[in-house]
Design an enzyme around this catalytic site. Sequence first.
Site, short mmCIF file in Angstrom:
data_model
loop_
_atom_site.label_atom_id
_atom_site.label_comp_id
_atom_site.label_asym_id
_atom_site.label_seq_id
_atom_site.Cartn_x
_atom_site.Cartn_y
_atom_site.Cartn_z
N THR A 260 37.26 -66.48 -104.00
CA THR A 260 38.00 -66.20 -104.69
C THR A 260 38.94 -65.08 -103.59
OG1 THR A 260 35.82 -65.62 -105.55
CG2 THR A 260 37.50 -63.75 -105.76
N ARG B 24 31.31 -66.93 -118.90
CA ARG B 24 30.66 -66.45 -117.69
C ARG B 24 31.18 -65.66 -116.73
NH1 ARG B 24 31.53 -66.69 -111.77
NH2 ARG B 24 29.72 -66.95 -111.09
N VAL B 25 30.59 -64.08 -116.64
CA VAL B 25 31.43 -63.36 -115.46
C VAL B 25 31.11 -63.36 -113.89
CG1 VAL B 25 32.06 -61.10 -115.02
CG2 VAL B 25 32.00 -62.06 -117.18
N ASP C 16 30.91 -61.83 -110.11
CA ASP C 16 31.10 -60.71 -109.07
C ASP C 16 32.26 -59.97 -109.34
OD1 ASP C 16 31.20 -62.81 -107.57
OD2 ASP C 16 31.65 -61.58 -106.11
N THR D 176 33.19 -62.82 -101.05
CA THR D 176 33.42 -64.19 -101.94
C THR D 176 31.64 -64.96 -101.62
OG1 THR D 176 35.00 -66.17 -102.46
CG2 THR D 176 34.37 -64.74 -100.02
N GLY D 177 32.26 -66.06 -103.26
CA GLY D 177 30.16 -66.63 -102.81
C GLY D 177 30.03 -66.09 -104.36
N GLY E 33 28.58 -65.18 -107.29
CA GLY E 33 28.91 -64.09 -107.57
C GLY E 33 27.08 -63.67 -108.47
N1 ASP Z 1 32.96 -65.11 -106.49
C1 ASP Z 1 33.16 -66.23 -107.51
C2 ASP Z 1 31.73 -66.20 -108.76
O1 ASP Z 1 31.22 -66.15 -108.60
C3 ASP Z 1 33.49 -67.71 -107.06
C4 ASP Z 1 33.06 -67.20 -105.07
O2 ASP Z 1 33.44 -66.19 -105.07
O3 ASP Z 1 34.10 -68.61 -105.25
O4 ASP Z 1 32.92 -66.02 -109.36
#
Ligand code: ASP
Length: 306
Positions: free
Chosen positions: A146, A173-174, A176, A196-197, A199
């Site tokens: 992200t 799907r939503v 973070d 990021t990661g 969510g």
């Molecule tokens: N945080 C984002 C999500 O879960 C994905 C990401 O940042 O890698 O949609």
Amino acid sequence: MEHIKHAMIATWKMSLEGMQKASDDLFVNDDRKAALLTAITDVENNPVYHYVGYGGFPNGHGIVETDASYMDGNTMQFGAVAGLRDIASPIAVAMELSGKTKDCFLCGEGAKQYAVEHGFESKEMLSDYARQQYEQHRKNIMEHDTVCMIAKDSEGLSCGVSTSGLPFKHPGRVGDSPVIGSGFYCDSIVGSAAATGNGEDVMRGCLSLSVVTHMKMGMGVQQACETALAQHLERLATTGYQAGDISVIAMDRYGHCGVATDMKQFPFVMMDDEHHNAAVYVCTNEDGTMHIQKADDYWLSQWQGD
Ligand code: ASP
């Protein structure tokens, strides 16, 4: 403490070109919101990046659904969109929504309708490459990134986030990224953070707010990132659950930056009054200890991710 007038930090190497383009917005025009818009739309428009904007991988039904958010740390107002379809710049819509004190977080059809009615560009967000990948590999792509950015000008801090979320996610799907306190938080009196990661894992710890709260309690920005992330991972581990990759970026009210990750390496981009040329840095995690250094040419040539 030294007060840095202009500073900007962003997740992943993919933010480099956009941040370079935002240089005049920040250093010449002293406009953090314009800098964030320039830099984030640059990533959204680039089909090479498969987890943000145009060219992002679609959901499980082959449709790109984007999430984005923007928060102004002076007014504490935020705008966000979730599950937005067919709109070229989700961050631009989130920014516009941040001017409102209600109806500022819109999802799905309502978000799209708002964007169309307010003249935001419509666009088919699925690139040919993303469509091919969807058709061939839809179960096998585990990556996700992200773009999260925080900018400071002489007036205060703001942050912005944009993503197409997890590849092949369930429709609707939503993550973070548009959720205040989880994917982003910004208070110019204290500081700002964004994540990021995976969510779902980030949301369970309201991680961005947690970083800012640690700063509010007096912790330095780097320590706040490391502590908030470590505490959250430890808490999840007590349930027997091992969280996926999570990284946080943060900036304190003086423009100093912090970063933490549970990945081996997490690249990010920074520029400030002293370093006008945006550059890539790498946060290397050695058993929970973060080492941060500028990426050298060798590292840049080897890096396979965004
Ligand atoms: N945080 C984002 C999500 O879960 C994905 C990401 O940042 O890698 O949609």
